[in-house]
Design a protein around this motif. Structure first.
Motif, mmCIF file in Angstrom:
data_model
loop_
_atom_site.group_PDB
_atom_site.id
_atom_site.type_symbol
_atom_site.label_atom_id
_atom_site.label_comp_id
_atom_site.label_asym_id
_atom_site.label_seq_id
_atom_site.Cartn_x
_atom_site.Cartn_y
_atom_site.Cartn_z
ATOM 1 N N TYR A 19 0.734 -1.452 -0.083
ATOM 2 C CA TYR A 19 -0.255 -0.073 -0.181
ATOM 3 C C TYR A 19 0.705 0.910 0.234
ATOM 4 O O TYR A 19 0.289 2.402 -0.077
ATOM 5 C CB TYR A 19 -1.251 0.051 0.904
ATOM 6 C CG TYR A 19 -2.375 -1.096 1.682
ATOM 7 C CD1 TYR A 19 -2.307 -1.776 -0.313
ATOM 8 C CD2 TYR A 19 -2.835 -1.201 2.498
ATOM 9 C CE1 TYR A 19 -3.142 -3.048 -0.280
ATOM 10 C CE2 TYR A 19 -3.984 -2.489 1.703
ATOM 11 C CZ TYR A 19 -4.044 -2.629 1.184
ATOM 12 O OH TYR A 19 -5.033 -3.981 0.671
ATOM 13 N N TRP B 137 -4.844 6.766 6.954
ATOM 14 C CA TRP B 137 -6.098 6.572 6.749
ATOM 15 C C TRP B 137 -7.358 6.771 7.400
ATOM 16 O O TRP B 137 -7.253 5.959 8.263
ATOM 17 C CB TRP B 137 -5.760 4.900 6.565
ATOM 18 C CG TRP B 137 -6.975 4.330 5.413
ATOM 19 C CD1 TRP B 137 -8.250 3.626 5.942
ATOM 20 C CD2 TRP B 137 -7.232 4.243 4.324
ATOM 21 N NE1 TRP B 137 -9.593 3.560 5.186
ATOM 22 C CE2 TRP B 137 -8.680 4.235 3.786
ATOM 23 C CE3 TRP B 137 -6.578 4.980 2.726
ATOM 24 C CZ2 TRP B 137 -9.244 3.510 2.491
ATOM 25 C CZ3 TRP B 137 -7.330 4.677 1.655
ATOM 26 C CH2 TRP B 137 -8.213 4.125 1.304
ATOM 27 N N THR C 179 -13.991 4.039 6.975
ATOM 28 C CA THR C 179 -14.325 2.689 6.436
ATOM 29 C C THR C 179 -14.929 1.285 6.583
ATOM 30 O O THR C 179 -14.477 0.814 7.939
ATOM 31 C CB THR C 179 -12.306 2.315 6.243
ATOM 32 O OG1 THR C 179 -11.712 3.504 5.583
ATOM 33 C CG2 THR C 179 -12.687 1.456 5.230
ATOM 34 N N TYR D 35 -13.222 -4.318 3.345
ATOM 35 C CA TYR D 35 -11.842 -4.815 3.253
ATOM 36 C C TYR D 35 -11.622 -5.737 2.114
ATOM 37 O O TYR D 35 -13.058 -6.808 2.338
ATOM 38 C CB TYR D 35 -11.072 -4.672 4.629
ATOM 39 C CG TYR D 35 -11.110 -3.448 5.472
ATOM 40 C CD1 TYR D 35 -9.811 -2.917 5.546
ATOM 41 C CD2 TYR D 35 -11.913 -3.303 6.716
ATOM 42 C CE1 TYR D 35 -9.417 -1.631 6.198
ATOM 43 C CE2 TYR D 35 -11.262 -1.966 7.371
ATOM 44 C CZ TYR D 35 -10.984 -1.437 7.114
ATOM 45 O OH TYR D 35 -10.429 0.491 7.991
ATOM 46 N N LEU E 10 -8.819 -2.767 1.309
ATOM 47 C CA LEU E 10 -8.610 -2.059 0.183
ATOM 48 C C LEU E 10 -8.462 -2.179 -1.327
ATOM 49 O O LEU E 10 -9.529 -1.288 -1.603
ATOM 50 C CB LEU E 10 -7.846 -0.874 1.178
ATOM 51 C CG LEU E 10 -8.271 -0.721 2.016
ATOM 52 C CD1 LEU E 10 -7.106 -0.140 2.897
ATOM 53 C CD2 LEU E 10 -9.468 -0.104 3.227
ATOM 54 N N TYR F 217 -10.242 0.907 -3.777
ATOM 55 C CA TYR F 217 -10.117 1.721 -3.716
ATOM 56 C C TYR F 217 -8.951 1.896 -4.358
ATOM 57 O O TYR F 217 -8.270 1.089 -4.493
ATOM 58 C CB TYR F 217 -9.154 2.124 -2.415
ATOM 59 C CG TYR F 217 -10.580 2.708 -1.453
ATOM 60 C CD1 TYR F 217 -11.390 3.001 -1.298
ATOM 61 C CD2 TYR F 217 -10.174 1.329 -0.538
ATOM 62 C CE1 TYR F 217 -12.308 3.669 -0.197
ATOM 63 C CE2 TYR F 217 -11.260 1.429 0.658
ATOM 64 C CZ TYR F 217 -12.258 2.538 0.591
ATOM 65 O OH TYR F 217 -13.525 2.645 1.794
ATOM 66 N N ILE G 226 -5.062 5.181 -2.245
ATOM 67 C CA ILE G 226 -4.800 4.700 -0.993
ATOM 68 C C ILE G 226 -2.555 4.499 -0.924
ATOM 69 O O ILE G 226 -2.152 4.657 0.473
ATOM 70 C CB ILE G 226 -4.451 2.365 -1.588
ATOM 71 C CG1 ILE G 226 -5.358 1.928 -1.427
ATOM 72 C CG2 ILE G 226 -3.156 2.060 -0.154
ATOM 73 C CD1 ILE G 226 -5.771 0.393 -1.909
ATOM 74 N N TYR G 227 -1.956 5.065 -2.149
ATOM 75 C CA TYR G 227 -0.921 5.679 -1.925
ATOM 76 C C TYR G 227 -0.637 6.546 -0.577
ATOM 77 O O TYR G 227 1.168 6.723 -0.799
ATOM 78 C CB TYR G 227 -0.152 5.608 -3.073
ATOM 79 C CG TYR G 227 0.023 4.117 -3.786
ATOM 80 C CD1 TYR G 227 -0.496 3.113 -3.045
ATOM 81 C CD2 TYR G 227 0.334 4.121 -5.434
ATOM 82 C CE1 TYR G 227 0.026 1.558 -3.883
ATOM 83 C CE2 TYR G 227 0.662 3.121 -6.150
ATOM 84 C CZ TYR G 227 0.381 1.498 -5.308
ATOM 85 O OH TYR G 227 0.424 0.468 -5.944
ATOM 86 N N HIS H 291 -2.017 7.527 1.486
ATOM 87 C CA HIS H 291 -2.426 7.314 3.278
ATOM 88 C C HIS H 291 -1.216 6.749 4.207
ATOM 89 O O HIS H 291 -0.519 5.640 2.976
ATOM 90 C CB HIS H 291 -3.373 6.752 3.234
ATOM 91 C CG HIS H 291 -4.468 7.904 2.843
ATOM 92 N ND1 HIS H 291 -5.798 7.900 1.633
ATOM 93 C CD2 HIS H 291 -5.263 8.966 3.527
ATOM 94 C CE1 HIS H 291 -6.166 8.563 1.403
ATOM 95 N NE2 HIS H 291 -6.208 9.512 2.635
ATOM 96 N N LYS I 152 -0.888 -3.161 4.369
ATOM 97 C CA LYS I 152 -1.840 -3.575 4.827
ATOM 98 C C LYS I 152 -1.027 -5.035 4.387
ATOM 99 O O LYS I 152 -1.535 -6.083 4.956
ATOM 100 C CB LYS I 152 -0.723 -4.184 2.735
ATOM 101 C CG LYS I 152 -1.459 -5.171 1.971
ATOM 102 C CD LYS I 152 -1.033 -5.217 0.728
ATOM 103 C CE LYS I 152 -1.808 -7.053 0.385
ATOM 104 N NZ LYS I 152 -1.399 -7.325 -1.190
ATOM 105 N N THR J 12 -3.635 -3.352 8.457
ATOM 106 C CA THR J 12 -5.311 -3.655 8.607
ATOM 107 C C THR J 12 -4.803 -5.137 8.353
ATOM 108 O O THR J 12 -5.878 -5.456 7.989
ATOM 109 C CB THR J 12 -5.289 -3.642 6.547
ATOM 110 O OG1 THR J 12 -4.584 -3.723 5.966
ATOM 111 C CG2 THR J 12 -6.034 -1.622 6.494
#
Length: 706
Positions: A450, A518, A523, A528, A530, A534, A539-540, A542, A546, A578
């Motif tokens: 991520y 994030w 969310t 999930y 993500l 998304y 994603i990148y 924030h 991962k 996450t």
């Protein structure tokens, strides 16, 4: 033969009963062949499920179609070929045929004997004309004769007198599973088949890969109480191979005996005993069972992300092998570890070619591959994960340290280490930061997918530093590359590691801590993972991980950090992780043990031990999570037992209160060590006349040479 109930997995124990889920969990394999536990009558669309057979290293390929192409992108897909349901049969009773109309089937037994590696099943079958009987199966992939898959069929309790004709058909057709999940193969490859006497040659049309298959397809006439064993021989065809099949056919009883003996030997070296929780005990044995049956053992194949149990990740090999699976094999079955590492040596020419294609010196191993060529079409989460080079080197280093076997290093091992070090010296760069010259690695993606294309990913830099130091050690040992050795040492000593002075936190990379966190509270749970909900750009930008990244580096090199630093980093990165990857929880379990939070370590371990049995990630239908299974071993041995290499084997007791005792066996420098942890105690039993000694230390013990 092991008959302990904790070695038996019965279908009644499982929370789900869908056909595809059971096909994965009850799959049998031996590292060469993997067979999903498909419906025995499914040879067409009449019955539910997604059966199939996979042969390690047998794949087809086709060009990757890019909307916008750039130089150096991967050129071809590689997808493991799913073969027909070998265990699938066609039954005929008079004019009724199980492939012409659906026969009613009720599963009455499904039990995996993990102690012997044998799956048994029974189905009550009713034909459209109400003829009834029981169909029983006993199947396994031979661990001793790896080209053999064996399935015995028994007909019993018939309500009719007619014989039952049993035959196999290899001309099967199933619909393709449609999914938008990028982690699952969604390609169909029509294999070309050629009959050559008693065997067939199947060819993947684009890759040209071939397998040979031999079996007695029947029909066989069975009466009430009769059995027939179908023995399939399946082997990859080598260009220089005179005989496709290496084994002579033997009787079923002999094959069963060999299978039981193979698994008895495996469990003697590999079993882990946990007291206090029967569910966890069975869960860890289930994981170890699948580790044993998924590993390639010929030096030409490796361990696919889903083993040989499903289409997930297209049968590709990743860094998972070295970082999550190899430790288990090194410490319990080093001969298998040697073959897995030999595969990397055998694909070194492809790694040389890939580095040259990118304009770099040395060798760059493919992020995801089967034959050694890069197949990842999305380079930010593929080729950019250059850390795989250093991961592979770490595997060779750990193997040498633990086994004492220098033969592998004398041969291909040192070449892999030197060539990757050459790559890093060319790809990395010196930059000036805070008035000092540092060596750094830019434009890469670490384990946390991520955060892509970053500078100075902490994990990558730490692994590269280790790569350099090991290369310098070997250069001195072998009297090679004296000039390069000095450069490798200088780069390693100057390696840059970012640190946030204000928060006293290790920086995952140069920009991670500057980004917005994030919005976890906003969310919904259904969003999930993500990556399925998304766009990568969202994603990148924030702070969100991962999976374990910096925390993984600190697990591998725990001795390089203070306890306070480990705890601060753990507490911070846990909040932004996450665990969308199945590779994550085990690492957080290990490090929770090492920072003294045994309660949290146990909770994470519960997830790793039971991940596939409970379908925690919601995608067991696509295959097992092999790396997580290796991670469950790490959680126990690296975590609860505190195993860490430091001039010998160091161990510390981090056993959580939920577990009474933990017992396991380690192989170190060719000797077997039996270890038992009880609350506040560690007991080690060395071999008679051992060349090892156990030292008491403040925080545990160290086992080293006398």
């Amino acid at each position: 033969m092991v008959d302990n109930q904790s070695f038996q997995l019965s279908v009644e124990e499982l929370p789900h009963q869908t056909q595809e889920y059971l096909e994965t969990l009850f799959a049998v394999g031996n590292g060469q062949i993997g067979v999903r536990a498909g419906h025995p009558l499914k040879v067409n669309q009449l019955y539910d499920g997604n059966p199939g057979v996979f042969v390690n290293g047998f794949f087809d390929s086709e060009p990757i179609q890019y909307g916008e192409w750039a130089y150096g992108y991967a050129k071809n897909h590689q997808t493991i070929c799913k073969l027909p349901n070998l265990r699938g049969i066609v039954l005929r009773i008079g004019h009724e045929c199980s492939s012409d109309s659906e026969w009613q089937t009720e599963r009455t037994e499904m039990n995996l004997d993990m102690g012997a590696g044998i799956l048994t099943e029974t189905y009550h079958v009713i034909t459209p004309s109400n003829k009834q009987f029981d169909l029983s199966l006993s199947s396994f992939a031979s661990m001793k004769r790896r080209e053999l898959y064996v399935c015995r069929y028994t007909i019993a309790h018939c309500t009719f007198s007619d014989p039952v004709a049993l035959s196999h058909t290899l001309d099967q057709s199933f619909s393709l599973i449609e999914t938008d999940d990028p982690r699952v193969a969604n390609k169909h490859h029509q294999l070309e088949k050629e009959v050559r006497g008693e065997y067939q040659i199947w060819t993947a049309p684009h890759s040209g890969k071939q397998i040979a298959l031999r079996a007695d397809l029947g029909p066989h006439q069975l009466t009430d109480g009769a059995s027939i064993a179908s023995i399939f021989q399946v082997a990859l065809v080598d260009d220089n191979q005179a005989n496709f099949f290496q084994n002579q056919r033997v009787d079923y009883a002999t094959l069963v005996k060999e299978q039981e003996e193979s698994y008895q030997a495996f469990w003697e070296k590999s079993d882990i005993h946990i007291s206090g929780n029967a569910q966890l005990q069975k869960g860890i044995r289930f994981n170890l069972f699948h580790l044993n049956q998924g590993a390639g053992r010929d030096g030409k194949t490796n361990f696919a992300a889903k083993g040989l149990t499903g289409e997930g990740y297209e049968g590709h090999y990743f860094w998972d092998t070295e970082m999550y699976l190899l430790p288990f094999f090194i410490y319990t079955n080093p001969e298998v570890a040697k073959q897995l590492l030999s595969y990397r040596g055998n694909i070194l020419p492809q790694a040389h070619a890939r580095a040259k294609e990118l304009g770099q010196s040395g060798a760059l191993f493919a992020w995801r591959t089967i034959d050694g060529n890069e197949t990842s079409a999305y380079y930010p989460a593929g080729t950019a994960q250059l850390h795989i080079n250093a991961d592979i080197v770490y595997g060779f280093q750990l193997y040498e340290r633990v086994t004492g076997d220098q033969e592998l290093i004398d041969g291909i091992g040192k070449d892999v280490v030197f060539e990757t070090a050459k790559f890093w010296l060319n790809y990395g760069t010196y930059t000036r930061k805070q008035g000092q010259d540092y060596f750094g690695v830019h434009g890469v993606t670490g384990p946390d997918e991520y955060s892509a294309l970053v500078n100075n990913n902490f994990y990558t830099n730490k692994m590269v530093q280790n790569n350099f130091y090991y290369a310098a050690e070997l250069a001195e040992r072998y009297g090679m590359y004296p000039e390069e050795r000095n450069k490798w040492l200088a780069a390693a000593d100057a390696m840059y590691f970012g640190f946030d002075e204000e928060r006293q936190i290790t920086q995952q990379d140069d920009s991670f801590l500057d980004q917005a966190v994030w919005p976890f509270e906003e969310t919904p749970a259904e969003n999930y993972p993500l990556l399925l909900h998304y766009h990568p750009m969202i994603i990148y930008k924030h702070q969100v991980c991962k999976q374990a990244d910096t925390v993984l580096a600190e697990m591998l090199f725990t001795g390089d950090f203070s306890f306070a630093q480990l705890k601060r980093d753990y507490d911070y990165y846990e909040k932004v992780t996450t665990h969308d990857s199945s590779l994550s929880r085990s690492i957080f379990s290990v490090m929770a043990s090492r920072i003294g939070d045994t309660g949290k370590a146990y909770r994470y371990f519960m997830d790793t031990a039971l991940m596939d049995l409970t379908d925690l990630q919601k995608n067991v239908v696509d295959g097992i999570h092999a790396a997580n299974m290796g991670g469950s071993w790490l959680s126990l041995i690296y975590g609860f037992a505190g195993l860490y290499y430091d001039q010998g084997l160091r161990m510390a007791n981090h056993l959580p209160k939920e577990i009474g005792t933990l017992s396991f066996t380690l192989s170190y420098l060719g000797e077997s060590i039996k270890v038992t942890l009880a609350q506040n105690d560690i007991f080690c039993e060395l071999q008679t006349d051992s060349l090892l000694v156990v030292e008491e230390m403040d925080a545990g013990i160290r086992i080293k040479q006398r």
